[in-house]
Design a protein around this motif. Structure first.
Motif, PDB file in Angstrom:
ATOM      1  N   ASP A 359       0.871  -1.102   0.037  1.00  0.00           N
ATOM      2  CA  ASP A 359      -0.013  -0.195   0.090  1.00  0.00           C
ATOM      3  C   ASP A 359       0.879   1.192   0.020  1.00  0.00           C
ATOM      4  O   ASP A 359       0.384   2.426  -0.210  1.00  0.00           O
ATOM      5  N   LYS A 402      -0.984  10.148  -1.344  1.00  0.00           N
ATOM      6  CA  LYS A 402      -2.358  10.238  -0.656  1.00  0.00           C
ATOM      7  C   LYS A 402      -2.834  11.627  -0.399  1.00  0.00           C
ATOM      8  O   LYS A 402      -2.572  12.266   0.466  1.00  0.00           O
ATOM      9  N   SER A 420     -19.813  11.948  -4.108  1.00  0.00           N
ATOM     10  CA  SER A 420     -18.497  11.209  -4.097  1.00  0.00           C
ATOM     11  C   SER A 420     -17.455  11.684  -3.242  1.00  0.00           C
ATOM     12  O   SER A 420     -17.332  13.038  -3.204  1.00  0.00           O
ATOM     13  N   GLU A 421     -16.872  11.100  -2.604  1.00  0.00           N
ATOM     14  CA  GLU A 421     -15.553  11.209  -2.080  1.00  0.00           C
ATOM     15  C   GLU A 421     -14.291  11.505  -3.198  1.00  0.00           C
ATOM     16  O   GLU A 421     -14.158  10.284  -3.838  1.00  0.00           O
ATOM     17  N   CYS A 422     -13.956  12.552  -3.286  1.00  0.00           N
ATOM     18  CA  CYS A 422     -12.921  12.815  -4.575  1.00  0.00           C
ATOM     19  C   CYS A 422     -11.505  13.125  -4.289  1.00  0.00           C
ATOM     20  O   CYS A 422     -11.368  13.901  -3.452  1.00  0.00           O
ATOM     21  N   LYS A 452     -11.373  12.467  -9.587  1.00  0.00           N
ATOM     22  CA  LYS A 452     -12.043  11.210  -9.486  1.00  0.00           C
ATOM     23  C   LYS A 452     -12.550  10.865  -8.445  1.00  0.00           C
ATOM     24  O   LYS A 452     -12.020  11.132  -7.200  1.00  0.00           O
ATOM     25  N   ALA A 453     -13.280   9.693  -8.204  1.00  0.00           N
ATOM     26  CA  ALA A 453     -13.808   9.252  -6.896  1.00  0.00           C
ATOM     27  C   ALA A 453     -12.744   8.401  -6.211  1.00  0.00           C
ATOM     28  O   ALA A 453     -11.841   7.564  -7.065  1.00  0.00           O
ATOM     29  N   ILE A 454     -12.589   8.435  -4.972  1.00  0.00           N
ATOM     30  CA  ILE A 454     -11.335   7.699  -4.312  1.00  0.00           C
ATOM     31  C   ILE A 454     -11.333   6.208  -4.640  1.00  0.00           C
ATOM     32  O   ILE A 454     -10.417   5.525  -4.371  1.00  0.00           O
ATOM     33  N   GLU A 455     -12.476   5.578  -4.943  1.00  0.00           N
ATOM     34  CA  GLU A 455     -12.411   4.135  -5.205  1.00  0.00           C
ATOM     35  C   GLU A 455     -11.626   3.782  -6.484  1.00  0.00           C
ATOM     36  O   GLU A 455     -11.328   2.439  -6.460  1.00  0.00           O
ATOM     37  N   HIS A 456     -11.472   4.844  -7.456  1.00  0.00           N
ATOM     38  CA  HIS A 456     -10.609   4.189  -8.441  1.00  0.00           C
ATOM     39  C   HIS A 456      -9.031   4.550  -8.177  1.00  0.00           C
ATOM     40  O   HIS A 456      -8.797   5.867  -7.965  1.00  0.00           O
ATOM     41  N   ALA A 457      -8.386   3.696  -8.357  1.00  0.00           N
ATOM     42  CA  ALA A 457      -6.605   3.994  -8.372  1.00  0.00           C
ATOM     43  C   ALA A 457      -6.102   4.749  -9.311  1.00  0.00           C
ATOM     44  O   ALA A 457      -5.390   5.641  -9.007  1.00  0.00           O
TER      45      ALA A 457
END
Ligand code: ADP
Ligand code: MG
Length: 474
Positions: A359, A402, A420-422, A452-457
């Motif tokens: 990570d 991060k 969305s959390e972005c 972008k939304a945080i779920e996309h790396a």
């Protein structure tokens, strides 16, 4: 990072109304893309995805990114002229990565024959994220520099107007007045026009080298139209057209379809899928020609991830930019940790470190265009598999940045309106022109904010992950 829209972001009725206004404003302003269903014609188009609200960007970091852009232009230009550096840096990569190897073969072939090109045009975009430290302060960290086909300079010229209107609808008139004007398309066209002028033939054209599928054509049209405004003729051709209709005369002037080409502006040619045997032949023809290539093949190689990693080694920047210690310091201040995975003790150690703590890192192959990097568990598995094979060398390792997320709405055709959390990525466009050894233009040409939304790396706008945005400086 500050969250300037905390009061409106949860007001469902206000958000719905503003979103409807925003979509119409985007269509009116020309923030457009062709659709996935009809990518070959402009009969049916839609808006390019964008955020409802402009995203907060720390003013100091925004200014830092602009201030270092001319340095990055100088650096890329210096690398492109340094055969020894490119040869040494890419030696391990081209043993295992066929695409980079093929580009490198053309590079060597062109050098052997001797360059016919005397005017050089660079258009790049340096991308950054805002790394959030343990104490909450943010730092500017370069993600990469794109030296070929850096896109969205056109569409993003129009997003500030849309966001200005949205803020007014939401009762934020004062804040709306603070959004900065931004017109990268004009800056890119200025560079292309300068190169065209120095090439020195009134009847020669600028050729946009475009993809087979041109969903992002409106972004390119913004730059094209700026050139037509200057009475410079623009043609759009694919590699295939060059293969069929292209030729060089005795002075290695490039002719395509009977027209002399002064400048070739690549919006294609940066991934292996862009090439078959004929397209490689077309690429070689273009590189051998006298036409100004944007970028020439050396400059494309200067933008590889392997070069980026090598630049972070102590002493490398100093060698490439001797007698420019201040530029070197500004550039270095934006670097994240980058690590070689070449065979040997250093690579062994970094591979083991990343497997133990995936990570902390991003694993990157020599590819462009988004969606190629590996993260987390997947990074661990892949590295575990290749850690004792030469294939490891085709990747580099980078510290994972991060950023602090913020709430926003990503407006996309046919998608529900949801918060969305972005996180955001800031790009600064750079343009430079060199004639022989003399740099005649070196500028920052505007910016691009993608969110972008945080779920996309991973992934950019064209990849369907990130959306266009406008910085709101805080
Ligand atoms: P590409 O050439 O495919 O655009 P990038 O290096 O820009 O490759 O990576 C693609 C995306 O992956 C970036 O837009 C960013 O969202 C994410 N990314 C890349 N490097 C990092 C990093 N070091 N930390 C966090 N995210 C990253
Ligand atoms: Mg990128």
């Amino acid at each position: 990072m500050a969250a300037p829209w905390r009061d409106v972001v949860r007001d469902a009725a206000a958000v719905r109304e503003a979103a409807a206004v925003a979509v119409d404003a985007a269509l009116l302003a020309g923030v457009l893309m062709r659709t996935g269903e009809q990518p070959h014609a402009s009969d049916v188009v839609n808006y390019a995805p964008f955020t409802l609200l402009p995203s907060a960007v720390p003013r100091a970091l925004f200014e830092q990114a602009y201030a270092v852009q001319q340095d990055f232009n100088l650096l890329v230009d210096a690398i492109s002229q340094n055969k020894e550096f490119l040869e040494q840096t890419l030696a391990s990569t081209i043993k295992v990565d066929d695409f980079t190897a093929q580009l490198f073969r053309i590079y060597m072939q062109v050098l052997e024959e001797g360059l016919a090109q005397t005017v050089f045009l660079g258009i790049n975009r340096s991308d950054y994220m805002f790394d959030c430290g343990l104490d909450g302060t943010a730092a500017l960290r370069q993600i990469e520099i794109n030296t070929i086909a850096a896109s969205f300079g056109g569409l993003t010229s129009r997003t500030a107007d849309v966001h200005r209107l949205v803020l007014k609808v939401l009762g934020k008139t004062e804040e709306a007045s603070h959004l900065l004007p931004n017109n990268p398309a004009k800056g890119l066209a200025l560079g292309i026009a300068k190169a065209w002028e120095l090439y020195g033939s009134q009847r020669a054209v600028v050729m946009f080298l475009v993809e087979e599928i041109q969903r992002n054509i409106f972004d390119q049209r913004c730059v094209e139209n700026e050139l037509w405004n200057r009475n410079i003729r623009v043609i759009r051709k694919r590699f295939r057209d060059v293969f069929e209709q292209g030729s060089l005369d005795a002075g290695r002037r490039l002719y395509v379809d009977g027209q002399e080409v002064a400048v070739v502006y690549y919006r294609e040619g940066y991934v292996p899928q862009n090439y078959d045997q004929q397209n490689w032949e077309a690429r070689l023809l273009l590189e051998r020609s006298r036409a100004v290539k944007c970028p020439d093949i050396a400059t494309q190689l200067a933008g590889t991830k392997k070069v980026q990693q090598e630049l972070s080694r102590p002493g490398t920047l100093e060698k490439l930019l001797p007698s420019r210690p201040e530029a070197v310091a500004r550039i270095r201040a934006t670097f994240a940790g980058l690590y070689s995975l070449d065979e040997g003790e250093e690579g062994d150690r970094m591979a083991a470190t990343a497997i133990a703590d995936p990570d902390r890192f991003v694993l990157k192959p020599q590819r462009e265009g988004g969606g190629n990097n590996l993260y987390g568990e997947e990074l661990r598995q892949v590295l575990e598999k290749i850690k004792d094979s030469p294939e490891r060398t085709s990747y580099i390792l980078m510290d994972k940045i991060k950023p602090q997320p913020a709430l926003n709405y990503l407006l996309r055709a046919h998608s529900p309106l949801q918060v969305s959390e972005c996180i955001s990525e800031l790009g600064i466009f750079g343009v430079y022109v060199r004639q022989g050894q003399e740099l005649v233009l070196n500028q920052a040409a505007g910016h691009l904010l993608r969110t972008k939304a945080i779920e996309h790396a991973d992934g950019g706008v064209a990849a369907g992950v990130a959306v266009l945005d406008t910085p709101y400086l805080v």
